[in-house]
Design a protein around this motif. Structure first.
Motif, PDB file in Angstrom:
ATOM      1  N   VAL A  38       1.030  -0.839  -0.080  1.00 40.05           N
ATOM      2  CA  VAL A  38      -0.197   0.260  -0.210  1.00 40.05           C
ATOM      3  C   VAL A  38       0.836   1.225  -0.338  1.00 40.05           C
ATOM      4  CG1 VAL A  38      -1.284   1.013   1.442  1.00 40.05           C
ATOM      5  CG2 VAL A  38      -1.862  -1.320   1.176  1.00 40.05           C
ATOM      6  N   PHE A  39       1.752   1.167   0.544  1.00 38.53           N
ATOM      7  CA  PHE A  39       2.894   2.697   0.550  1.00 38.53           C
ATOM      8  C   PHE A  39       3.210   2.710  -0.509  1.00 38.53           C
ATOM      9  CE2 PHE A  39       7.516   3.553   1.496  1.00 38.53           C
ATOM     10  CZ  PHE A  39       7.121   5.398   2.214  1.00 38.53           C
ATOM     11  N   TRP A  40       3.865   1.932  -1.010  1.00 47.22           N
ATOM     12  CA  TRP A  40       4.945   1.414  -2.839  1.00 47.22           C
ATOM     13  C   TRP A  40       3.824   1.746  -3.437  1.00 47.22           C
ATOM     14  CZ3 TRP A  40       8.991   2.809  -5.325  1.00 47.22           C
ATOM     15  CH2 TRP A  40       8.455   2.528  -6.325  1.00 47.22           C
ATOM     16  N   ARG A  61      11.695   0.918  -7.416  1.00 53.35           N
ATOM     17  CA  ARG A  61      10.735  -0.467  -6.288  1.00 53.35           C
ATOM     18  C   ARG A  61      12.285  -1.364  -5.762  1.00 53.35           C
ATOM     19  NH1 ARG A  61       6.762  -4.199  -9.812  1.00 53.35           N
ATOM     20  NH2 ARG A  61       8.645  -4.050 -11.295  1.00 53.35           N
ATOM     21  N   GLN A  62      13.508  -1.591  -7.164  1.00 49.10           N
ATOM     22  CA  GLN A  62      14.497  -2.834  -6.736  1.00 49.10           C
ATOM     23  C   GLN A  62      14.807  -2.112  -4.980  1.00 49.10           C
ATOM     24  OE1 GLN A  62      17.268  -2.124  -9.624  1.00 49.10           O
ATOM     25  NE2 GLN A  62      18.709  -4.149  -7.814  1.00 49.10           N
ATOM     26  N   ILE A  63      15.354  -1.117  -5.174  1.00 46.06           N
ATOM     27  CA  ILE A  63      16.200  -0.181  -3.753  1.00 46.06           C
ATOM     28  C   ILE A  63      15.143  -0.462  -2.460  1.00 46.06           C
ATOM     29  CG2 ILE A  63      17.040   1.646  -2.707  1.00 46.06           C
ATOM     30  CD1 ILE A  63      18.083   2.561  -5.530  1.00 46.06           C
ATOM     31  N   LEU A  64      14.166   0.556  -3.081  1.00 49.13           N
ATOM     32  CA  LEU A  64      13.232   0.453  -1.176  1.00 49.13           C
ATOM     33  C   LEU A  64      12.838  -1.674  -1.238  1.00 49.13           C
ATOM     34  CD1 LEU A  64      11.091   0.986   0.431  1.00 49.13           C
ATOM     35  CD2 LEU A  64       9.371   1.184  -1.488  1.00 49.13           C
ATOM     36  N   ARG A  65      12.580  -2.521  -1.772  1.00 45.86           N
ATOM     37  CA  ARG A  65      12.905  -4.322  -1.906  1.00 45.86           C
ATOM     38  C   ARG A  65      13.788  -4.792  -0.690  1.00 45.86           C
ATOM     39  NH1 ARG A  65      10.365  -7.346  -7.601  1.00 45.86           N
ATOM     40  NH2 ARG A  65       8.286  -6.280  -6.887  1.00 45.86           N
ATOM     41  N   ALA A  66      15.034  -4.326  -1.194  1.00 45.54           N
ATOM     42  CA  ALA A  66      16.261  -4.566  -0.639  1.00 45.54           C
ATOM     43  C   ALA A  66      16.741  -3.938   0.753  1.00 45.54           C
ATOM     44  CB  ALA A  66      17.371  -4.039  -0.926  1.00 45.54           C
ATOM     45  N   PHE A  67      15.394  -2.574   0.576  1.00 45.04           N
ATOM     46  CA  PHE A  67      15.450  -2.068   2.088  1.00 45.04           C
ATOM     47  C   PHE A  67      14.250  -2.789   3.240  1.00 45.04           C
ATOM     48  CE2 PHE A  67      12.828   1.176   5.394  1.00 45.04           C
ATOM     49  CZ  PHE A  67      14.443   1.423   5.461  1.00 45.04           C
ATOM     50  N   VAL A  68      13.620  -3.363   2.412  1.00 46.38           N
ATOM     51  CA  VAL A  68      12.079  -4.134   3.075  1.00 46.38           C
ATOM     52  C   VAL A  68      12.787  -5.640   3.561  1.00 46.38           C
ATOM     53  CG1 VAL A  68      10.080  -4.869   3.405  1.00 46.38           C
ATOM     54  CG2 VAL A  68      10.260  -3.050   1.836  1.00 46.38           C
ATOM     55  N   ARG A  69      13.698  -6.100   2.959  1.00 46.05           N
ATOM     56  CA  ARG A  69      14.152  -7.376   3.642  1.00 46.05           C
ATOM     57  C   ARG A  69      15.057  -7.102   4.621  1.00 46.05           C
ATOM     58  NH1 ARG A  69      13.892  -8.033  -2.169  1.00 46.05           N
ATOM     59  NH2 ARG A  69      16.647  -7.619  -1.727  1.00 46.05           N
ATOM     60  N   TYR A  70      15.826  -5.795   4.096  1.00 46.94           N
ATOM     61  CA  TYR A  70      17.285  -6.119   5.713  1.00 46.94           C
ATOM     62  C   TYR A  70      16.020  -5.560   7.086  1.00 46.94           C
ATOM     63  CZ  TYR A  70      20.589  -3.397   8.329  1.00 46.94           C
ATOM     64  OH  TYR A  70      20.883  -3.449   9.535  1.00 46.94           O
ATOM     65  N   VAL A  71      15.291  -4.346   6.997  1.00 48.46           N
ATOM     66  CA  VAL A  71      14.179  -3.957   8.010  1.00 48.46           C
ATOM     67  C   VAL A  71      13.830  -4.795   9.238  1.00 48.46           C
ATOM     68  CG1 VAL A  71      15.083  -1.679   7.630  1.00 48.46           C
ATOM     69  CG2 VAL A  71      12.825  -2.795   7.289  1.00 48.46           C
ATOM     70  N   ASN A  72      12.842  -6.137   7.174  1.00 49.48           N
ATOM     71  CA  ASN A  72      11.506  -6.528   8.188  1.00 49.48           C
ATOM     72  C   ASN A  72      11.139  -6.228   9.205  1.00 49.48           C
ATOM     73  OD1 ASN A  72      10.342  -9.172   7.502  1.00 49.48           O
ATOM     74  ND2 ASN A  72      11.754 -10.377   9.579  1.00 49.48           N
ATOM     75  N   TRP A  99      26.553   3.349  -6.359  1.00 49.69           N
ATOM     76  CA  TRP A  99      25.287   2.033  -6.287  1.00 49.69           C
ATOM     77  C   TRP A  99      24.856   3.027  -4.704  1.00 49.69           C
ATOM     78  CZ3 TRP A  99      21.679  -0.010  -6.805  1.00 49.69           C
ATOM     79  CH2 TRP A  99      20.578  -0.828  -6.848  1.00 49.69           C
ATOM     80  N   THR A 100      26.189   3.289  -3.303  1.00 52.63           N
ATOM     81  CA  THR A 100      25.237   4.039  -2.237  1.00 52.63           C
ATOM     82  C   THR A 100      24.799   5.175  -2.236  1.00 52.63           C
ATOM     83  OG1 THR A 100      27.574   2.687  -1.749  1.00 52.63           O
ATOM     84  CG2 THR A 100      27.097   4.687  -0.236  1.00 52.63           C
ATOM     85  N   GLY A 101      25.413   6.131  -3.371  1.00 52.38           N
ATOM     86  CA  GLY A 101      24.477   6.713  -3.380  1.00 52.38           C
ATOM     87  C   GLY A 101      23.587   7.268  -3.993  1.00 52.38           C
ATOM     88  N   MET A 102      23.176   6.183  -5.119  1.00 48.93           N
ATOM     89  CA  MET A 102      21.477   5.763  -5.727  1.00 48.93           C
ATOM     90  C   MET A 102      21.546   5.509  -4.153  1.00 48.93           C
ATOM     91  SD  MET A 102      19.788   5.551  -7.673  1.00 48.93           S
ATOM     92  CE  MET A 102      20.795   6.147  -9.365  1.00 48.93           C
ATOM     93  N   ASN A 103      21.044   4.624  -3.720  1.00 47.23           N
ATOM     94  CA  ASN A 103      20.441   4.287  -2.797  1.00 47.23           C
ATOM     95  C   ASN A 103      20.320   5.044  -1.316  1.00 47.23           C
ATOM     96  OD1 ASN A 103      20.123   1.064  -1.581  1.00 47.23           O
ATOM     97  ND2 ASN A 103      21.764   1.493  -3.256  1.00 47.23           N
ATOM     98  N   ILE A 104      21.017   6.376  -1.398  1.00 48.27           N
ATOM     99  CA  ILE A 104      20.877   7.423  -0.499  1.00 48.27           C
ATOM    100  C   ILE A 104      19.607   8.806  -0.956  1.00 48.27           C
ATOM    101  CG2 ILE A 104      21.946   9.621   0.829  1.00 48.27           C
ATOM    102  CD1 ILE A 104      24.289   7.994   1.153  1.00 48.27           C
ATOM    103  N   SER A 105      19.714   8.268  -2.502  1.00 43.76           N
ATOM    104  CA  SER A 105      18.677   9.053  -3.070  1.00 43.76           C
ATOM    105  C   SER A 105      17.525   8.746  -2.850  1.00 43.76           C
ATOM    106  CB  SER A 105      19.277   9.284  -4.526  1.00 43.76           C
ATOM    107  OG  SER A 105      18.152  10.537  -4.726  1.00 43.76           O
TER     108      SER A 105
END
Length: 352
Positions: A38-40, A61-72, A99-105
């Motif tokens: 719903v958030f996405w 969406r790809q970066i948000l999925r990786a973040f969701v898998r990490y925080v759970n 890639w780090t800068g892209m995640n931060i953005s």
């Protein structure tokens, strides 16, 4: 006309897109969403409405999925510490700086601009490591000066190296900027507006004194094809390139006019120069830009002698002023004009 209209419309649309990106409205609240889909869905709608492309949305969406898998965790339980912990996690996995800068953005856009979390408000992305300055030794500089095909080319190379000038500064020099009594050239700083004095190489003293006495103060020292026309930056680079070919100097990097400027700075510090004085000489806005020459200090053999950044090569006979490029002829100018007309016509038909 069609090409101009199309290009203008593209620029207007791009400017409007950038304007919309800078003003992303805050409509999301993490406490209101129990699930990530719903958030996405709401975040994706806002991203596309602000002018982002579909491919950018997929990257988000790809970066948000990786973040969701990490925080759970569900969105309502995400905190600022979770976002910062995720960034530390990806940097520990030896990912690239881009890639780090892209995640931060992406995380800043989703959680700071859209959700108002302010987790990465003062967080800076990784900066790429600056490459070492490329410069030539004094022997190579001597070969360049002695191999120049004309006196005009020797003066250009000697001023670029002996004063540490930029090509954009060299083509604007007038005889009024040179003081024969002090042997210095006065230039106005680009940032502070103050005048800075650059010591002219001793080998050029007789030539510049003679030119000062023969030419008006408003005339250019190094003119182009005409007396009232400044030499182009491209012509200055061509002079350096031809001298490199004639001298046979080889290097692992392309030798340009700025290479002579870097060589001046390195040799200035080798001879015991001060970093603050070098900053004023090169007209750097911040000291951080000048400090990159300090990274080369382990390679130096610092001398205790006074500063002597001088062209060692002999200068040709004294010229008659003004110094014009005799190689520029009417036929060459006509060829350049016709070539430009041909290229512009080809671009027109290809675009239409």
């Amino acid at each position: 006309m069609t090409t101009f209209t199309t290009t203008y419309c593209h620029r207007v649309l791009y400017a409007r897109t950038i304007k919309r990106r800078d003003k992303i409205p805050v409509h999301l609240e993490l406490n209101q969403y129990a699930t990530w889909p719903v958030f996405w869905s709401h975040a994706s709608r806002h991203i596309l409405s602000c002018g982002y492309r579909r491919s950018t949305e997929l990257l988000y969406r790809q970066i948000l999925r990786a973040f969701v898998r990490y925080v759970n965790k569900p969105p309502a339980q995400v905190t600022r510490d979770d976002i910062r912990a995720y960034l530390r996690h990806i940097t520990e996995n030896r990912v690239t700086r881009s890639w780090t800068g892209m995640n931060i953005s992406v995380l800043r856009t989703l959680f700071d601009k859209l959700a108002g979390l302010n987790a990465l408000k003062s967080h800076r992305g990784p900066r790429p490591a600056k490459a070492l300055v490329e410069y030539l030794d004094r022997g190579d500089i001597t070969k360049l000066i002695t191999s120049a095909v004309s006196l005009r080319d020797q003066i250009v190379i000697s001023l670029l190296y002996g004063c540490g000038l930029k090509p954009s500064e060299l083509n604007k020099l007038t005889w009024g900027d040179f003081d024969p009594e002090t042997g210095c050239i006065s230039l106005v700083s680009r940032y502070t507006g103050k005048k800075r004095s650059l010591r002219v190489p001793v080998a050029l003293f007789p030539i510049l004194r003679s030119g000062k006495s023969q030419c008006p103060s408003t005339q250019l020292i190094i003119p182009g094809a005409r007396v009232d026309q400044p030499i182009s930056i491209r012509s200055i680079q061509r002079i350096v390139t031809q001298a490199v070919v004639e001298s046979g100097v080889t290097a692992k990097f392309p030798i340009t006019a700025n290479t002579l400027r870097h060589s001046f700075a390195v040799h200035y510090m080798e001879d015991g120069g001060n970093i603050r004085e070098l900053q004023e000489t090169l007209d750097h806005q911040t000291l951080e830009t000048t400090m990159r020459y300090e990274a080369l200090r382990p390679r130096w053999k610092t001398q205790n002698s006074p500063i002597q950044v001088e062209p060692i090569g002999p200068i040709l006979a004294e010229p008659t002023f003004p110094i014009l490029d005799t190689r520029v002829s009417y036929i060459n100018m006509l060829k350049t004009h016709l070539k430009g007309r041909f290229l512009s016509a080809r671009r027109f038909f290809q675009s239409s």
